[in-house]
Design an enzyme around this catalytic site. Structure first.
Site, mmCIF file in Angstrom:
data_model
loop_
_atom_site.group_PDB
_atom_site.id
_atom_site.type_symbol
_atom_site.label_atom_id
_atom_site.label_comp_id
_atom_site.label_asym_id
_atom_site.label_seq_id
_atom_site.Cartn_x
_atom_site.Cartn_y
_atom_site.Cartn_z
ATOM 1 N N GLU A 228 0.908 -1.094 0.067
ATOM 2 C CA GLU A 228 0.163 -0.106 0.086
ATOM 3 C C GLU A 228 1.011 1.156 -0.097
ATOM 4 O OE1 GLU A 228 -1.206 2.909 3.153
ATOM 5 O OE2 GLU A 228 -1.953 0.881 3.817
ATOM 6 N N GLU B 49 6.282 4.138 11.635
ATOM 7 C CA GLU B 49 4.968 3.860 11.843
ATOM 8 C C GLU B 49 4.502 2.700 12.946
ATOM 9 O OE1 GLU B 49 2.916 2.982 8.304
ATOM 10 O OE2 GLU B 49 0.999 2.881 9.104
#
Lengths: 427, 427
Positions: A70, A143
């Site tokens: 993604e 992240e």
């Protein structure tokens, strides 16, 4: 183009399946300033083992690869970041990866054709190099670390891990700092080529738009690309044994008060309308039992062991299902004891007619509320489509459910053997 | 129609926006008061206390039952901080019965519940019910303690507090932990009475309603005698920084948080407000902005690195999640981006993208009923009401010279970093 109409909601969806297999839905919402478009693939973190169409042997991929993919889709061969292409036309763009879906989206108030074309093209033009794949590892590592500091995510994921023994849902969506190191461009292409075929994808567009125009634009865009029909992808998920992996898990973090979630693994594996019936029978039952106006919720609230944010949810797909309850509490064990007694009572005697009616009324209203959000509408629609179900069936299903069905579902679902608890305690 | 129709009586302003665009009807009712040390804490407790129950719906359970009967109507009561004002904010959402099989007069019933909660609380001996006050004081302590649970929010608030020390803006939205014990049922009731009597009351209605009927209904419910306060202390916007403050805090965390507080010396009411928004956009509000492109995309130092403009006080807050040993490098890159803007090194693309993104965001907000109310109230509090259309027009006129001019006034004030405990190099 076929119109799917819901008279009661005064809402239509215009559906078409293209020659390459892509499902396209357009939902007009008059007066909306924004158009929200979502291009999704039925591919998420649980798709870690599969047979590439045409291959003989199954492939196992590193954890976190769907999410990594993604991230990488935003890079383009021209060197221009997709964020930038959308910015050129004033759109806000984003993407997310869940257990079973990866979605790319934008919201814009102008230049709809340009933005929609951008969305279709970038998701269908991967560009991975060894260098740009390496560079992304630093960003994803940050992240992952961000989530490591998030107590809500920790308590949730520890719960999922506690529920499932072999099911890949127990693997963190982003993978770990170690597993993402194993990801390279060839594996990314392999996953891309398998799961980003139009026949495994859908486009949903919500806004004050003309369905004929949108359908024509997407049809022309797709017709200009060369996609061969692809056979069904064989996804391999080991059979999940019935009991949970562990009954309880605790972790310590720097937080102010214990945070807890508990839930029940559900072995139902249904899709389509049957799934909607299952989903709302369970949901109405849980709302009646422990929703904000239930006697149980208020007993715990009065006792001061939960606050108003204590909530429940029920997630169901053809490949996994579970309920989750939780919130912050000064005394997790007291909450568990109170709930255990009330759930035992409910499975024995059922919820009352009155509580059932109230819960159903509330949930119908909440479904109407979702229609005012272009984002919610697009997301709901996509997720039901991917489960071979029709979003518009929900209200009708809710109205036809009986108290007996709901109580039957509660009895099946609230099995103490299937329960697990996750607690994050203050350090 | 996009503008509110306003009627006023005794400092109660009813703003109505009739529209059939939404499936829900929305009411937002607010009391505004000066942000002060002495009253900040009791005022923060008040909306949560009122939302526990009223004369007619005396327990949280009965109140919630009444809401559920209105097809899942939702009522939230929170404390908000807008510049140097505290705003007690009630929001009500109720489905429009046109989209339901049953349910009549839902809007009027919802208004009845809302006014009951706001105006007819449960009393005992001329003060609030002591049990409720006690319970809500406990809840409020937890609410305050929980600020640390979200490290990103915590670091952001700490940075602003350090930056605005000694000014009303530094007073936390939720008040102070050490002042909770001072609250008694009598003192809290006195604060409430004062609010009812003197605070400007703004009530917004957005939905499928008839103006005259709504205005009449609201004034007949809100029919108390009042002596409204007309003048408020101006917000201190202008600041001169001499030396950049560096604040380091240490906690057991996995990822460093970097926050930089910057004075813009331009606030909502200024003619330069639109230019400052564009400046902040070029700098860090979007994925095409300098901060995201340089800190994340070029150097892979962070998953997020953004900036946010606080319109009432004129603060630009930069925030990022960064590896502990890379914080200094990130600060250098961020400084460079500020210098770049001040020197006028802004491309035509950056300008164009930022302006379209702002216009898109302002138009998109028109799809959310509560954001109409919020934007209007911000204007009232800042002393200059603009429509979104006016803002959009102002954005279109902003030039590079305007951005450079306002950027010249930007001053770093505080660099706040949240690091892990010393001797613990876990990351």
């Amino acid at each position: 183009m076929r119109e799917i109409r819901n008279e009661q909601l005064k809402l239509s969806a215009f559906h078409d399946q293209l020659d390459n297999g892509l499902n396209v839905y357009v939902i007009p919402r008059e007066g909306f300033k924004q158009t929200y478009a979502m291009f999704s693939t039925k591919y998420g973190s649980i798709d870690r083992e599969f047979v590439v169409p045409g291959a003989d042997e199954p492939t196992i991929v590193p954890d976190g690869i769907a999410h990594f993919l993604e991230h990488k889709m935003f890079e383009q061969e021209s060197g221009e970041d997709v964020f930038k292409t959308f910015a050129r036309y004033g759109a806000m763009s984003n993407a997310f990866t869940s257990f079973d879906t990866t979605a790319y989206l934008f919201s814009s108030t102008d230049f709809l054709d340009e933005n929609l074309t951008t969305l279709l093209n970038y998701v269908q033009e991967p560009y991975f190099t060894e260098e740009n794949v390496e560079k992304e590892k630093g960003i994803i590592e940050q992240e992952i670390r961000m989530y490591d500091d998030d107590p809500a995510w920790r308590v949730y994921f520890n719960l999922i891990e506690g529920m499932y023994q072999v099911h890949p849902i127990a693997i963190d969506i982003a993978g770990t700092v170690d597993t993402i190191q194993q990801i390279d461009k060839d594996t990314l292409y392999k996953c891309y080529n398998t799961f980003y075929h139009p026949s495994n994808m859908s486009v949903v567009v919500v806004g004050d738009v003309d369905p004929v125009h949108i359908h024509a634009l997407i049809r022309d865009n797709q017709a200009a690309k060369d996609f061969k029909r692809q056979p069904e992808i064989e996804r391999i998920i080991q059979n999940e044994p019935t009991p949970v992996r562990r009954a309880r898990h605790e972790e310590k973090m720097l937080i102010s008060m214990p945070s807890m979630q508990f839930g029940f693994k559900d072995m139902s594996r249904v899709s389509g309308k049957e799934m909607i019936i299952n989903e709302y029978a369970t949901s109405i039952g849980l709302e009646a039992l422990i929703g904000r106006s239930s006697p149980l919720f208020n007993r715990m609230y009065e006792e001061g062991i939960i606050d108003k944010r204590f909530s429940w949810s029920y997630d169901v797909t053809p490949r996994f299902a579970h309920s989750i309850f939780g919130g912050n509490t000064k005394d997790p064990d007291r909450v568990l004891a109170v709930v255990e007694a009330a759930f035992a009572e409910a499975t024995e005697h059922g919820v009352s007619e009155e509580d059932f009616n109230r819960a159903r009324c509330k949930m119908v209203g909440q479904m109407v509320a979702a229609l005012d959000s272009a984002r919610a509408l697009a997301r709901y629609f996509t997720s039901y489509t991917f489960r071979d179900a029709d979003f518009f069936d929900i209200i009708g299903v809710m109205e036809s459910l009986t108290l007996e069905q709901v109580n039957q579902r509660l009895r099946e679902h609230l099995d103490p053997e299937m329960r697990t608890v996750s607690i994050v305690l203050p350090k | 129609m996009n503008q509110f129709q306003t009627r006023e009586e005794r400092g109660i302003y009813v703003h109505v926006l009739p529209t059939d665009k939404f499936r829900m009807n929305t009411i937002v009712a607010t009391f505004t008061q000066e942000l002060r040390e002495e009253t900040a804490t009791p005022l923060a407790v008040l909306p949560y206390l009122l939302n526990r129950g009223s004369e007619r719906y005396p327990t949280p359970e009965k109140l919630q039952l009444a809401l559920d009967e209105l097809y899942g109507a939702s009522l939230s009561a929170i404390i908000d901080k807008k510049g140097e004002r505290q705003v007690v904010d009630f929001s009500m959402n109720v489905p429009n019965e046109k989209f339901l099989k049953q349910g009549e007069g839902l809007f009027k019933k919802a208004l009845g519940i809302l006014s009951d909660v706001m105006l007819r609380p449960r009393l005992e001996d001329g003060a609030f019910l002591p049990e409720y006050v006690q319970a809500e004081k406990e809840q409020h302590k937890k609410r305050l303690a929980a600020v640390i649970d979200d490290k990103i929010v915590y670091a952001g608030e700490r940075c602003i507090q350090e930056m605005t020390k000694g000014e009303p803006f530094a007073i936390p939205r939720l008040g102070y932990e050490e002042r909770i014990d001072e609250i008694t049922p009598q003192s809290l009731y006195a604060v409430y009475q004062e609010l009812l009597k003197t605070a400007p009351i703004h009530i917004y209605v957005i939905g499928d309603v008839e103006i005259d009927q709504v205005v009449q209904d609201i004034f007949s419910v809100f029919n108390m005698e009042r002596d409204p306060q007309l003048h408020f202390q101006a917000v201190q916007v202008q600041h001169e920084t001499h030396e950049v403050k560096e604040v380091v805090e240490r906690l057991a965390i996995n990822q460093g948080k970097l926050n930089i507080g910057v004075w813009s010396n331009v606030a909502w009411e200024s003619d330069d407000y639109a230019a400052m928004h564009v400046c902040n956009g070029v700098l860090g509000a979007f994925p095409h902005s300098k901060l995201f492109v340089n800190v994340r995309e070029k150097h892979s130092l962070a998953y997020y690195c953004m900036s946010r403009l606080e319109g009432h006080k004129g603060i630009i807050s930069v925030y990022a999640g960064v590896e502990f040993d890379k914080i200094d490098q990130a600060v250098d890159i961020i400084r460079e981006q500020f210098e770049t803007i001040k020197k006028g090194d802004i491309s035509a693309e950056e300008m164009e993208f930022t302006i379209s993104a702002l216009i898109n965001a302002y138009k998109t907000a028109m799809d959310t009923p509560t954001s109409f109310a919020d934007f209007h109230l911000n204007g009232l509090i800042a002393g200059r009401v603009r429509t979104r259309e006016e803002m959009i027009e102002a954005f279109q006129k902003v030039t590079v010279e305007d951005v450079v001019r306002v950027a010249q006034g930007l001053q770093f004030d505080t660099i706040y970093t949240l690091r892990n405990e010393e001797g613990n190099h876990g990351a």
